[in-house]
Motif scaffolding. Structure first.
Motif, PDB file in Angstrom:
ATOM      1  N   SER A  74       0.990  -0.967   0.438  1.00 40.08           N
ATOM      2  CA  SER A  74      -0.125   0.276  -0.277  1.00 40.08           C
ATOM      3  C   SER A  74       1.028   1.523   0.045  1.00 40.08           C
ATOM      4  CB  SER A  74      -1.106  -0.126   1.168  1.00 40.08           C
ATOM      5  OG  SER A  74      -1.809  -0.785   1.097  1.00 40.08           O
ATOM      6  N   PRO A  75       1.151   2.198  -1.177  1.00 39.55           N
ATOM      7  CA  PRO A  75       1.668   3.035  -0.777  1.00 39.55           C
ATOM      8  C   PRO A  75       1.582   4.007   0.140  1.00 39.55           C
ATOM      9  CG  PRO A  75       0.907   2.855  -3.823  1.00 39.55           C
ATOM     10  CD  PRO A  75       0.066   1.371  -2.147  1.00 39.55           C
ATOM     11  N   PRO A  76       2.229   4.553   0.513  1.00 43.94           N
ATOM     12  CA  PRO A  76       1.985   6.074   1.419  1.00 43.94           C
ATOM     13  C   PRO A  76       1.107   7.496   0.502  1.00 43.94           C
ATOM     14  CG  PRO A  76       4.321   6.171   1.238  1.00 43.94           C
ATOM     15  CD  PRO A  76       3.980   4.990   0.572  1.00 43.94           C
ATOM     16  N   LEU A  77       0.365   7.790   1.359  1.00 43.04           N
ATOM     17  CA  LEU A  77      -0.547   9.069   1.008  1.00 43.04           C
ATOM     18  C   LEU A  77       0.895   9.813   1.498  1.00 43.04           C
ATOM     19  CD1 LEU A  77      -3.546   8.335   1.360  1.00 43.04           C
ATOM     20  CD2 LEU A  77      -2.478   8.650  -0.916  1.00 43.04           C
ATOM     21  N   GLU A  78       0.349  10.921   0.395  1.00 41.20           N
ATOM     22  CA  GLU A  78       1.856  12.337   0.991  1.00 41.20           C
ATOM     23  C   GLU A  78       1.131  13.069   2.104  1.00 41.20           C
ATOM     24  OE1 GLU A  78       1.845  15.245  -2.273  1.00 41.20           O
ATOM     25  OE2 GLU A  78       2.679  13.338  -4.205  1.00 41.20           O
ATOM     26  N   ASP A  79       1.597  13.419   3.306  1.00 35.23           N
ATOM     27  CA  ASP A  79       1.533  14.799   4.314  1.00 35.23           C
ATOM     28  C   ASP A  79       0.237  14.055   5.374  1.00 35.23           C
ATOM     29  OD1 ASP A  79       3.245  16.307   2.823  1.00 35.23           O
ATOM     30  OD2 ASP A  79       1.693  17.194   1.965  1.00 35.23           O
ATOM     31  N   ASP A  80      -0.594  12.586   5.355  1.00 34.38           N
ATOM     32  CA  ASP A  80      -1.614  12.698   5.956  1.00 34.38           C
ATOM     33  C   ASP A  80      -1.683  10.666   6.859  1.00 34.38           C
ATOM     34  OD1 ASP A  80      -1.673  10.464   4.071  1.00 34.38           O
ATOM     35  OD2 ASP A  80      -3.908  11.976   4.098  1.00 34.38           O
ATOM     36  N   GLY A  81       0.269  10.811   6.508  1.00 37.84           N
ATOM     37  CA  GLY A  81       0.223   9.292   6.896  1.00 37.84           C
ATOM     38  C   GLY A  81      -0.555   8.034   6.989  1.00 37.84           C
ATOM     39  N   GLU A  82      -1.393   8.477   6.163  1.00 36.95           N
ATOM     40  CA  GLU A  82      -2.551   7.390   5.514  1.00 36.95           C
ATOM     41  C   GLU A  82      -1.805   6.819   3.867  1.00 36.95           C
ATOM     42  OE1 GLU A  82      -5.253   6.365   7.170  1.00 36.95           O
ATOM     43  OE2 GLU A  82      -4.432   8.057   8.628  1.00 36.95           O
ATOM     44  N   PHE A  83      -2.304   5.237   3.517  1.00 39.17           N
ATOM     45  CA  PHE A  83      -2.043   4.998   3.227  1.00 39.17           C
ATOM     46  C   PHE A  83      -3.164   4.712   1.708  1.00 39.17           C
ATOM     47  CE2 PHE A  83       0.911   3.452   5.977  1.00 39.17           C
ATOM     48  CZ  PHE A  83       2.019   3.446   5.998  1.00 39.17           C
ATOM     49  N   ASP A  84      -2.712   4.323   0.673  1.00 39.72           N
ATOM     50  CA  ASP A  84      -3.227   3.923  -0.540  1.00 39.72           C
ATOM     51  C   ASP A  84      -4.112   2.593  -0.505  1.00 39.72           C
ATOM     52  OD1 ASP A  84      -5.142   4.305  -3.416  1.00 39.72           O
ATOM     53  OD2 ASP A  84      -2.674   4.751  -4.137  1.00 39.72           O
ATOM     54  N   ALA A  85      -5.112   1.957  -1.740  1.00 37.10           N
ATOM     55  CA  ALA A  85      -5.304   0.869  -1.280  1.00 37.10           C
ATOM     56  C   ALA A  85      -4.936  -0.518  -1.439  1.00 37.10           C
ATOM     57  CB  ALA A  85      -6.224   0.972  -1.911  1.00 37.10           C
ATOM     58  N   PRO A  86      -4.422  -1.147  -1.492  1.00 38.18           N
ATOM     59  CA  PRO A  86      -3.648  -2.286  -1.662  1.00 38.18           C
ATOM     60  C   PRO A  86      -3.375  -2.487  -2.844  1.00 38.18           C
ATOM     61  CG  PRO A  86      -5.040  -2.865   0.268  1.00 38.18           C
ATOM     62  CD  PRO A  86      -5.309  -1.821  -0.054  1.00 38.18           C
ATOM     63  N   ARG A  87      -2.255  -3.263  -3.691  1.00 38.76           N
ATOM     64  CA  ARG A  87      -2.351  -3.966  -4.204  1.00 38.76           C
ATOM     65  C   ARG A  87      -1.004  -4.908  -4.765  1.00 38.76           C
ATOM     66  NH1 ARG A  87      -0.993   1.948  -6.487  1.00 38.76           N
ATOM     67  NH2 ARG A  87      -2.606   2.007  -4.934  1.00 38.76           N
ATOM     68  N   ILE A  88      -1.570  -5.829  -6.082  1.00 37.21           N
ATOM     69  CA  ILE A  88       0.210  -7.027  -5.958  1.00 37.21           C
ATOM     70  C   ILE A  88       1.237  -6.436  -5.814  1.00 37.21           C
ATOM     71  CG2 ILE A  88       0.656  -8.518  -6.541  1.00 37.21           C
ATOM     72  CD1 ILE A  88      -2.341 -10.066  -7.074  1.00 37.21           C
ATOM     73  N   LEU A  89       3.000  -6.719  -6.245  1.00 32.53           N
ATOM     74  CA  LEU A  89       3.445  -5.786  -6.125  1.00 32.53           C
ATOM     75  C   LEU A  89       4.209  -7.195  -6.308  1.00 32.53           C
ATOM     76  CD1 LEU A  89       5.779  -3.606  -5.556  1.00 32.53           C
ATOM     77  CD2 LEU A  89       6.494  -4.931  -3.640  1.00 32.53           C
ATOM     78  N   SER A  90       4.506  -7.873  -5.955  1.00 33.24           N
ATOM     79  CA  SER A  90       4.791  -9.394  -6.980  1.00 33.24           C
ATOM     80  C   SER A  90       3.586 -10.880  -6.840  1.00 33.24           C
ATOM     81  CB  SER A  90       6.525  -9.502  -6.262  1.00 33.24           C
ATOM     82  OG  SER A  90       7.027 -10.182  -6.987  1.00 33.24           O
ATOM     83  N   ALA A  91       4.109 -11.176  -7.789  1.00 29.61           N
ATOM     84  CA  ALA A  91       2.695 -12.312  -7.680  1.00 29.61           C
ATOM     85  C   ALA A  91       3.662 -13.621  -7.368  1.00 29.61           C
ATOM     86  CB  ALA A  91       0.958 -12.302  -8.644  1.00 29.61           C
ATOM     87  N   ASP A  92       4.310 -13.351  -7.709  1.00 32.46           N
ATOM     88  CA  ASP A  92       5.672 -15.088  -7.982  1.00 32.46           C
ATOM     89  C   ASP A  92       6.442 -14.770  -7.473  1.00 32.46           C
ATOM     90  OD1 ASP A  92       6.565 -17.491  -8.601  1.00 32.46           O
ATOM     91  OD2 ASP A  92       7.110 -17.005 -10.526  1.00 32.46           O
ATOM     92  N   VAL A  93       6.598 -15.771  -5.660  1.00 29.42           N
ATOM     93  CA  VAL A  93       7.348 -15.218  -4.428  1.00 29.42           C
ATOM     94  C   VAL A  93       7.015 -16.715  -3.782  1.00 29.42           C
ATOM     95  CG1 VAL A  93       7.616 -14.120  -2.982  1.00 29.42           C
ATOM     96  CG2 VAL A  93       6.204 -12.500  -4.802  1.00 29.42           C
ATOM     97  N   VAL A  94       8.166 -17.215  -3.124  1.00 29.70           N
ATOM     98  CA  VAL A  94       8.112 -18.024  -2.301  1.00 29.70           C
ATOM     99  C   VAL A  94       8.829 -17.858  -1.197  1.00 29.70           C
ATOM    100  CG1 VAL A  94       9.157 -20.448  -2.260  1.00 29.70           C
ATOM    101  CG2 VAL A  94       8.186 -19.901  -3.849  1.00 29.70           C
ATOM    102  N   VAL A  95       8.715 -17.993  -0.253  1.00 28.06           N
ATOM    103  CA  VAL A  95       9.289 -17.832   1.336  1.00 28.06           C
ATOM    104  C   VAL A  95      10.461 -18.870   1.468  1.00 28.06           C
ATOM    105  CG1 VAL A  95       9.063 -17.516   3.704  1.00 28.06           C
ATOM    106  CG2 VAL A  95       7.174 -17.269   2.611  1.00 28.06           C
ATOM    107  N   ALA A  96      11.589 -17.827   1.705  1.00 29.13           N
ATOM    108  CA  ALA A  96      12.654 -18.398   1.865  1.00 29.13           C
ATOM    109  C   ALA A  96      13.379 -19.102   3.317  1.00 29.13           C
ATOM    110  CB  ALA A  96      14.176 -18.337   1.466  1.00 29.13           C
TER     111      ALA A  96
END
Length: 206
Positions: free
Chosen positions: A137-159
């Motif tokens: 969720s990218p941070p919004l400017e100046d208000d300490g809130e965050f934008d709506a969540p979205r997928i950053l990487s879909a093909d990930v494995v826990v190491a």
């Protein structure tokens, strides 16, 4: 006039007898070869534990087992086939034989490992080798809130997942992930920008 047909019948009878004997011998030999092949075993590597995709393959992580693989024996790695610089091309489960296609050279790997901090903790059903999605969720400017969540990487494995001293549900929010190299720049940019990151097991919700 009567002896010639009898001679022919005897001759052809001998031929049929010899053919029958030959077929019996071939049948016996065939069964013997099948049984011998079934009893023939080959030493191959078997994982002692779950090995995550991208993790280095070390001899201590495997035991040598004798198995009968028949014609597919070349598809699995023997002890002498394991060498320095090899990594897991996919996640290997504990007890799984090591297929040749599951090992790769680290120099040619398309993945790398990055440690991220999950802002909402790590679900209990996430373990080493679990396929997950990385959301942010990218941070919004100046208000300490965050934008709506979205997928950053879909093909990930826990190491790996560092464990805390408390209950499993209280384990550290840090998690090491195997990420496609093509996604590394975006993941690092999200981390440095202060985005809120979260780990979502495949099939789960955001």
């Amino acid at each position: 006039m009567t002896t010639q047909p009898r001679a022919r019948r005897a001759f052809w009878g001998d031929i049929r007898f010899l053919i029958g004997v030959a077929l019996v011998i071939l049948s016996i030999v065939g069964v013997w070869l099948i049984v011998s092949s079934a009893r023939e075993t080959t030493p191959v590597l078997q994982a002692n534990r779950t090995i995550a995709q991208g993790e280095a393959l070390a001899s201590d992580d495997f035991r040598v087992v004798e198995v009968s693989l028949g014609s597919v024996v070349d598809g699995y790695l023997a002890p002498q086939d394991l060498h320095s610089g090899m990594i897991a091309a996919r996640t290997l489960e504990g007890g799984e034989l090591l297929p040749a296609v599951a090992a790769a050279d680290s120099q040619s790997s398309r993945t790398t490992n990055i440690v991220v901090e999950s802002s909402v903790g790590i679900p209990e059903n996430v373990a080493v080798g679990t396929p997950v999605e990385l959301w942010y969720s990218p941070p919004l400017e100046d208000d300490g809130e965050f934008d709506a969540p979205r997928i950053l990487s879909a093909d990930v494995v826990v190491a790996s997942i560092p464990e805390s001293d408390g209950m499993l549900a209280q384990r550290s929010a840090a998690v090491e992930l195997v990420i496609d190299r093509a996604d590394v720049a975006d993941v690092l940019a999200a981390i440095t920008s202060g985005a809120a990151l979260s780990i979502v097991p495949l099939g789960g919700g955001a």
